[in-house]
Structures are given as structure tokens and as C-alpha cells.
Design a protein around this motif. Structure first.
Motif: not given
Length: 201
Positions: A61-73
Motif C-alpha cells: 500500500i505504501q509503495q502503490d498509494a498516491i498518498a497515505w498518512a496516519v493520525g494519532v489521538v
């Protein structure tokens, strides 16, 4: 095969979270934008995949995605604003970090808070219907698991490496014997049933 998109001809980000039902630890959310013609038949709801397969797919996924990100609370924030609002905030934090700006958002579940006036759709069991939501579920789950594994090194008495903070018998037994950690969600019923803990100092 999961669907590629919900909105026609828009750059679409899929969102999902992990860790809502846990007694301890932060809640994580991910946002993923996949290519418009992307097809990966291996993608599925992260809960339907083995741990090994989730981590294999994370790399893909990280290789193929146009963009990705993770958010934390954090657990402290969860106690202040409640887990629903924390889950929505984690999604917003993930969306904030995307290097490509989405034009629309699709979200697993039935609740969302509008983000930058973008069109959005909430989709019950969306992680089993749309590739970008499935991808987000995999990223959120694996990054949260990594985080709980790190906390387990510091607090092995709660068995977080196995339960990832969920309310298992061993986790609750650890709370009974050793009390709470700084990572426990004090607004939750940590012992279950009629039992409760008093957090007043």
C-alpha cells in the motif's frame, strides 16, 4: 473484488481507524489515496487478514498509494473528548498530513465530521467494500499494533503484545494486580462488570 472508488472523477481518500474499543493506548486512523485505476484483489478488511498478510500489504500500500498518512489521538485526549470524537480527530489528523490533497473522502462506519468542506460518504463495513478504506484499515491496524508492542516492553504486566490493549481477561487481571498505567483510558470501565476504579488522588 473491492470497489475502486465511490465518487466519479474525484481524488478520493479512504479513512478508517483502529483501537476504538481498547482500554489502553492511543486511537490510530489512516487516510489513503490510491491510483484511480488501482486493483489489488488481496485488499480486505484488516480484521479478515492474518498479521503476516497485513504487514505484507502495508508495504505494498505504501509503495502503490498516491498518498497515505496516519493520525494519532492519545489516551489523555480520548478521556477529554470521548472516543467517538477522538476517532474523528485522528482521521482529520491523518487527512491533514496527506501530501496530495483529496477532493472527496470515504469513511468506514456511519459517523464523520466534515473536513474542509469536502464531500464525504460514510459507509458501514466500508473496509470490506472499497479498496482505499481497506488500505486505511490495514495501515491504522498495523501502526497501532506496532505502537502497542512498544508499550508492552515498558508494561509487560498487561499482555499488550497479545491483546493490543483490548479488554481481555489477562489485561484486566493486570489492571487489578498492578493498577493503571499512564496509557490507560481512565474514562473507560477498565475492570468491566460492576467493578470500577477510583482515579482521584
Amino acid at each position: 473484488m473491492l470497489k475502486n472508488h465511490y465518487y466519479e472523477n474525484l481524488v478520493e481518500a479512504g479513512c478508517d481507524e483502529a483501537g476504538r474499543g481498547c482500554l489502553a493506548g492511543s486511537v490510530y486512523a489512516a487516510a489513503v489515496i490510491l491510483p484511480a485505476d488501482y486493483e489489488n484483489p488481496a485488499l480486505n478488511d484488516s480484521k479478515q487478514l492474518s498479521r503476516k498478510r497485513r504487514y505484507e500489504l502495508r508495504e505494498q500500500i505504501q509503495q502503490d498509494a498516491i498518498a497515505w498518512a496516519v493520525g494519532v489521538v492519545t489516551a489523555g485526549e480520548i478521556d477529554k473528548i470521548n472516543i467517538l470524537q477522538a476517532s474523528l480527530l485522528a482521521m482529520h489528523r491523518a487527512l491533514d498530513q496527506l501530501e496530495v490533497r483529496p477532493e472527496a473522502i470515504i469513511v468506514d462506519g456511519n459517523r464523520f465530521r466534515p473536513y474542509q468542506e469536502l464531500p464525504y460518504a460514510t459507509i458501514v463495513k466500508g473496509d470490506g467494500k472499497f479498496q482505499s478504506i481497506a488500505a486505511a484499515s490495514i495501515l491504522a491496524k498495523t501502526y497501532r499494533d506496532d505502537y502497542m508492542d512498544r508499550l508492552d516492553v515498558e508494561y509487560p504486566m498487561y499482555d499488550w503484545k497479545s491483546n493490543k490493549g483490548y479488554p481481555t481477561r489477562k489485561h484486566r487481571e493486570g489492571i487489578r494486580r498492578f493498577g493503571v498505567s499512564p496509557y490507560h483510558r481512565k474514562s473507560y470501565n477498565l475492570l468491566g462488570g460492576e467493578l470500577s476504579l477510583d482515579f482521584r488522588d
